[in-house]
Design an enzyme around this catalytic site. Structure first.
Site, PDB file in Angstrom:
ATOM      1  N   GLY A 122       0.838  -1.214   0.000  1.00 53.75           N
ATOM      2  CA  GLY A 122       0.000   0.000   0.000  1.00 53.75           C
ATOM      3  C   GLY A 122       0.864   1.251   0.000  1.00 53.75           C
ATOM      4  O   GLY A 122       2.098   1.171  -0.012  1.00 53.75           O
ATOM      5  N   GLN A 124     -12.826  12.176  13.300  1.00 55.15           N
ATOM      6  CA  GLN A 124     -13.048  12.844  12.007  1.00 55.15           C
ATOM      7  C   GLN A 124     -14.500  12.669  11.583  1.00 55.15           C
ATOM      8  O   GLN A 124     -15.018  11.543  11.624  1.00 55.15           O
ATOM      9  CB  GLN A 124     -12.113  12.240  10.941  1.00 55.15           C
ATOM     10  CG  GLN A 124     -12.380  12.689   9.517  1.00 55.15           C
ATOM     11  CD  GLN A 124     -12.238  14.193   9.327  1.00 55.15           C
ATOM     12  OE1 GLN A 124     -11.364  14.838   9.907  1.00 55.15           O
ATOM     13  NE2 GLN A 124     -13.134  14.785   8.535  1.00 55.15           N
ATOM     14  N   PHE A 125     -15.141  13.752  11.213  1.00 52.94           N
ATOM     15  CA  PHE A 125     -16.494  13.678  10.643  1.00 52.94           C
ATOM     16  C   PHE A 125     -16.466  12.665   9.493  1.00 52.94           C
ATOM     17  O   PHE A 125     -15.615  12.726   8.627  1.00 52.94           O
ATOM     18  CB  PHE A 125     -16.902  15.061  10.097  1.00 52.94           C
ATOM     19  CG  PHE A 125     -18.334  15.122   9.631  1.00 52.94           C
ATOM     20  CD1 PHE A 125     -19.308  15.729  10.416  1.00 52.94           C
ATOM     21  CD2 PHE A 125     -18.721  14.571   8.415  1.00 52.94           C
ATOM     22  CE1 PHE A 125     -20.635  15.783   9.992  1.00 52.94           C
ATOM     23  CE2 PHE A 125     -20.041  14.616   7.988  1.00 52.94           C
ATOM     24  CZ  PHE A 125     -20.992  15.213   8.776  1.00 52.94           C
ATOM     25  N   GLN A 161     -15.994   9.416   9.831  1.00 52.88           N
ATOM     26  CA  GLN A 161     -15.168   8.237  10.119  1.00 52.88           C
ATOM     27  C   GLN A 161     -15.418   7.656  11.510  1.00 52.88           C
ATOM     28  O   GLN A 161     -14.458   7.366  12.234  1.00 52.88           O
ATOM     29  CB  GLN A 161     -13.677   8.594   9.989  1.00 52.88           C
ATOM     30  CG  GLN A 161     -13.232   8.906   8.571  1.00 52.88           C
ATOM     31  CD  GLN A 161     -11.723   8.827   8.424  1.00 52.88           C
ATOM     32  OE1 GLN A 161     -10.987   9.497   9.145  1.00 52.88           O
ATOM     33  NE2 GLN A 161     -11.260   8.001   7.504  1.00 52.88           N
ATOM     34  N   TYR A 187     -13.508   4.258  11.412  1.00 52.29           N
ATOM     35  CA  TYR A 187     -12.042   4.378  11.282  1.00 52.29           C
ATOM     36  C   TYR A 187     -11.432   5.017  12.539  1.00 52.29           C
ATOM     37  O   TYR A 187     -10.416   4.545  13.058  1.00 52.29           O
ATOM     38  CB  TYR A 187     -11.751   5.228  10.044  1.00 52.29           C
ATOM     39  CG  TYR A 187     -10.315   5.324   9.617  1.00 52.29           C
ATOM     40  CD1 TYR A 187      -9.754   4.384   8.749  1.00 52.29           C
ATOM     41  CD2 TYR A 187      -9.504   6.372  10.039  1.00 52.29           C
ATOM     42  CE1 TYR A 187      -8.435   4.497   8.326  1.00 52.29           C
ATOM     43  CE2 TYR A 187      -8.190   6.494   9.626  1.00 52.29           C
ATOM     44  CZ  TYR A 187      -7.661   5.556   8.764  1.00 52.29           C
ATOM     45  OH  TYR A 187      -6.353   5.671   8.348  1.00 52.29           O
ATOM     46  N   GLY A 200      -0.696  11.801   9.869  1.00 53.11           N
ATOM     47  CA  GLY A 200      -1.757  12.738   9.473  1.00 53.11           C
ATOM     48  C   GLY A 200      -2.224  12.348   8.084  1.00 53.11           C
ATOM     49  O   GLY A 200      -2.249  11.170   7.729  1.00 53.11           O
ATOM     50  N   TYR A 201      -2.576  13.330   7.279  1.00 49.51           N
ATOM     51  CA  TYR A 201      -3.024  13.067   5.905  1.00 49.51           C
ATOM     52  C   TYR A 201      -1.792  12.876   5.018  1.00 49.51           C
ATOM     53  O   TYR A 201      -0.928  13.735   4.957  1.00 49.51           O
ATOM     54  CB  TYR A 201      -3.935  14.200   5.422  1.00 49.51           C
ATOM     55  CG  TYR A 201      -5.328  14.056   6.013  1.00 49.51           C
ATOM     56  CD1 TYR A 201      -6.372  13.579   5.241  1.00 49.51           C
ATOM     57  CD2 TYR A 201      -5.569  14.329   7.354  1.00 49.51           C
ATOM     58  CE1 TYR A 201      -7.644  13.394   5.788  1.00 49.51           C
ATOM     59  CE2 TYR A 201      -6.832  14.158   7.912  1.00 49.51           C
ATOM     60  CZ  TYR A 201      -7.866  13.691   7.115  1.00 49.51           C
ATOM     61  OH  TYR A 201      -9.115  13.491   7.657  1.00 49.51           O
ATOM     62  N   VAL A 202      -1.718  11.706   4.379  1.00 53.05           N
ATOM     63  CA  VAL A 202      -0.538  11.323   3.606  1.00 53.05           C
ATOM     64  C   VAL A 202      -0.945  11.205   2.132  1.00 53.05           C
ATOM     65  O   VAL A 202      -2.052  10.719   1.841  1.00 53.05           O
ATOM     66  CB  VAL A 202       0.012   9.958   4.094  1.00 53.05           C
ATOM     67  CG1 VAL A 202       1.324   9.617   3.401  1.00 53.05           C
ATOM     68  CG2 VAL A 202       0.200   9.973   5.618  1.00 53.05           C
TER      69      VAL A 202
END
Ligand code: CAA
Length: 249
Positions: free
Chosen positions: A14, A149-150, A152, A155, A186-188
């Site tokens: 991944g 997170q809105f 999720q 998750y 974080g966001y990747v």
């Protein structure tokens, strides 16, 4: 000096997993990438591309949400390659929807793949590590497990649960040479964030103090450090790699 360690990275083919595999090969490890069985063709293509780039990676198939399949995969790897010294639980999926719209199947799939998987894989691997007196386990969580997170609920719950699992197993490994830690990206920039609605992603990047997403290699850097032989006194910890999106101590 690190010994030549054997490392298993679930979700190894991944977006983040690939960078972790490369970082561990660069450290001199023998690396096995776990992949989802239905993804065989892509995984083999990926393996060939990695080889072309100088990265020899062994493949092992298992649905990490499936306990029996996972026990078999770990047994096969340990028989054919050797005892696993480093485990990175990186396999994960998203099935985003707000609570009011989320189907039970989306809840179950994410809890099974992102949280139950850690039990399924870590159990057989860590028993061996504790018997041998050395091991490094890293669980890949998320900033969204820390802050919620809105869209999720599944998750965020799974990723928060992973750190509870880290802390409990860290205590069990502490006197046996086995460290267990969490890395919370974080966001990747990967396929997972590419799948998000563009406007939602843009708004989130706007909230990141660094104003950008992480590169997968920036997550792998933290994993490489935690799995080093010399990182022996760090356990039960969470290392956030999030550009400042969520700050805590
Ligand atoms: N905060 C508060 N309210 C919000 C909101 C937010 N962030 N986003 C939407 N809303 C509101 C809307 O304004 C709307 O309000 P009204 O009903 O009053 O009009 C309502 O919520 C819409 O709710 P819906 O359930 O209908 O939302 P939707 O179906 O339009 O979209 C979603 C929901 C699909 C989850 C979408 O918000 C989404 O994709 N969000 C991204 C979630 C996310 O960050 N995923 C990360 C993926 S990457 C990853 O997970 C890796 C990692 O570790 C970081």
């Amino acid at each position: 000096m690190n010994e030549k360690r054997i490392a298993l990275v679930t979700g190894g083919n991944g977006g983040i997993g690939e960078s972790i595999c490369m970082a561990l090969v660069n450290k001199g490890c023998t690396v096995i990438a776990g992949y989802y069985p239905a993804d065989k063709e892509n995984a083999e293509k990926w393996q060939a591309e990695m080889k072309r780039d100088g990265y020899e990676i062994i493949l092992a198939a298992a649905d990490v949400a499936d306990f029996e399949q996972t026990q078999q995969m770990v047994a096969n790897v340990e028989e054919s390659v050797g005892p696993i010294d480093i485990l990175v639980n990186c396999a994960g999926i998203t099935r985003d929807a707000s609570l009011k719209k989320m189907e039970y199947s989306a809840w179950e799939a994410v809890i099974d793949t992102n949280l139950t998987s850690a039990f399924n894989v870590t159990k057989p691997v860590m028993i061996g590590m504790m018997e041998r007196g050395f091991g490094r386990v890293v669980n890949i969580s998320s900033v969204n497990g820390q802050r919620g997170q809105f869209g999720q609920p599944n998750y965020s719950a799974a990723k928060a649960g992973l750190h509870g699992f880290t802390m409990a197993t860290a205590r069990e490994g502490a006197r046996k040479g086995v460290t267990v830690n969490t890395v919370s990206p974080g966001y990747v920039a990967t396929a997972m964030t590419e799948a998000m609605p563009e406007k939602v992603l843009e708004a989130i990047i706007g909230e990141v103090p660094m104003g950008r997403m992480a590169k997968p290699a920036e997550i792998a850097q933290a994993v490489a450090w935690l799995t080093d032989d010399n990182s022996a006194y760090v356990t039960g910890a969470n290392i956030p790699v999030n550009g400042g999106l969520f700050m805590s101590f």
